[in-house]
Scaffold this motif. Structure first.
Motif, PDB file in Angstrom:
ATOM      1  N   LEU A  90       0.804  -1.225   0.000  1.00 53.92           N
ATOM      2  CA  LEU A  90       0.000   0.000   0.000  1.00 53.92           C
ATOM      3  C   LEU A  90       0.834   1.271   0.000  1.00 53.92           C
ATOM      4  CD1 LEU A  90      -2.743  -1.045   2.563  1.00 53.92           C
ATOM      5  CD2 LEU A  90      -2.831  -1.163   0.072  1.00 53.92           C
ATOM      6  N   ILE A  91       2.137   1.148   0.072  1.00 54.87           N
ATOM      7  CA  ILE A  91       3.007   2.326   0.183  1.00 54.87           C
ATOM      8  C   ILE A  91       2.805   3.308  -0.958  1.00 54.87           C
ATOM      9  CG2 ILE A  91       5.424   3.091   0.096  1.00 54.87           C
ATOM     10  CD1 ILE A  91       6.082   0.836   2.015  1.00 54.87           C
ATOM     11  N   GLY A  92       2.608   2.863  -2.157  1.00 53.45           N
ATOM     12  CA  GLY A  92       2.422   3.773  -3.279  1.00 53.45           C
ATOM     13  C   GLY A  92       1.033   4.371  -3.371  1.00 53.45           C
ATOM     14  N   TYR A  93       0.081   3.839  -2.614  1.00 55.78           N
ATOM     15  CA  TYR A  93      -1.309   4.259  -2.730  1.00 55.78           C
ATOM     16  C   TYR A  93      -1.811   5.054  -1.539  1.00 55.78           C
ATOM     17  CZ  TYR A  93      -1.067   0.703  -6.324  1.00 55.78           C
ATOM     18  OH  TYR A  93      -0.696  -0.029  -7.403  1.00 55.78           O
ATOM     19  N   ILE A  94      -1.374   4.669  -0.356  1.00 51.41           N
ATOM     20  CA  ILE A  94      -1.815   5.346   0.868  1.00 51.41           C
ATOM     21  C   ILE A  94      -0.574   5.950   1.527  1.00 51.41           C
ATOM     22  CG2 ILE A  94      -2.898   5.058   3.127  1.00 51.41           C
ATOM     23  CD1 ILE A  94      -4.459   2.700   1.943  1.00 51.41           C
ATOM     24  N   PRO A  95      -0.463   7.271   1.538  1.00 50.79           N
ATOM     25  CA  PRO A  95       0.750   7.913   2.062  1.00 50.79           C
ATOM     26  C   PRO A  95       1.102   7.497   3.494  1.00 50.79           C
ATOM     27  CG  PRO A  95      -0.662   9.532   0.983  1.00 50.79           C
ATOM     28  CD  PRO A  95      -1.431   8.242   1.037  1.00 50.79           C
ATOM     29  N   GLU A  96       0.111   7.287   4.325  1.00 50.07           N
ATOM     30  CA  GLU A  96       0.364   6.920   5.717  1.00 50.07           C
ATOM     31  C   GLU A  96       0.908   5.504   5.862  1.00 50.07           C
ATOM     32  OE1 GLU A  96      -2.570   8.089   4.621  1.00 50.07           O
ATOM     33  OE2 GLU A  96      -2.606  10.103   5.463  1.00 50.07           O
ATOM     34  N   ALA A  97       0.760   4.676   4.844  1.00 48.02           N
ATOM     35  CA  ALA A  97       1.207   3.282   4.931  1.00 48.02           C
ATOM     36  C   ALA A  97       2.711   3.208   5.196  1.00 48.02           C
ATOM     37  CB  ALA A  97       0.844   2.516   3.666  1.00 48.02           C
ATOM     38  N   LYS A  98       3.478   4.064   4.546  1.00 48.87           N
ATOM     39  CA  LYS A  98       4.925   4.066   4.747  1.00 48.87           C
ATOM     40  C   LYS A  98       5.275   4.470   6.173  1.00 48.87           C
ATOM     41  CE  LYS A  98       9.126   5.642   2.474  1.00 48.87           C
ATOM     42  NZ  LYS A  98       9.621   6.403   1.325  1.00 48.87           N
ATOM     43  N   LEU A  99       4.630   5.507   6.660  1.00 46.44           N
ATOM     44  CA  LEU A  99       4.898   5.971   8.017  1.00 46.44           C
ATOM     45  C   LEU A  99       4.497   4.910   9.041  1.00 46.44           C
ATOM     46  CD1 LEU A  99       3.668   9.668   7.728  1.00 46.44           C
ATOM     47  CD2 LEU A  99       5.973   8.766   7.423  1.00 46.44           C
ATOM     48  N   ASN A 100       3.370   4.267   8.818  1.00 45.40           N
ATOM     49  CA  ASN A 100       2.923   3.238   9.750  1.00 45.40           C
ATOM     50  C   ASN A 100       3.817   2.010   9.710  1.00 45.40           C
ATOM     51  OD1 ASN A 100       0.735   4.541  11.004  1.00 45.40           O
ATOM     52  ND2 ASN A 100      -0.486   4.241   9.169  1.00 45.40           N
ATOM     53  N   LEU A 101       4.388   1.707   8.562  1.00 42.09           N
ATOM     54  CA  LEU A 101       5.329   0.591   8.490  1.00 42.09           C
ATOM     55  C   LEU A 101       6.610   0.937   9.242  1.00 42.09           C
ATOM     56  CD1 LEU A 101       5.888  -2.238   7.505  1.00 42.09           C
ATOM     57  CD2 LEU A 101       6.642  -1.276   5.324  1.00 42.09           C
TER      58      LEU A 101
END
Length: 75
Positions: free
Chosen positions: A27-38
């Motif tokens: 989901l990193i490319g689709y939901i900006p918060e996904a990277k931060l949450n990972l």
């Protein structure tokens, strides 16, 4: 982005990272918060190298990104 992607992302967050490694990377490319949450998931699980590798090239633009990048670099 589909609604189901957002739901999957939110379920990981609300379940304290349960299934984070299966859901968030895709989901990193689709939901900006996904990277931060990972990154947060990696920090909580003492996987500092993984957190650093994920965030090292990011140019922060919002306070949450600045804070998270600062925390990762400090650790």
């Amino acid at each position: 982005m589909e609604d189901s992607d957002l739901i999957r992302h939110n379920l990981v967050v609300f379940r304290n990272g349960d299934s984070a490694l299966q859901v968030l990377p895709s989901l990193i490319g689709y939901i900006p918060e996904a990277k931060l949450n990972l990154v947060i998931y990696y920090l909580r699980n003492d996987e500092l190298t993984e957190a650093y590798d994920l965030i090292k090239d990011m140019e922060p633009s919002i306070p949450q990104e600045y804070i998270l990048k600062g925390v990762v670099n400090a650790m």
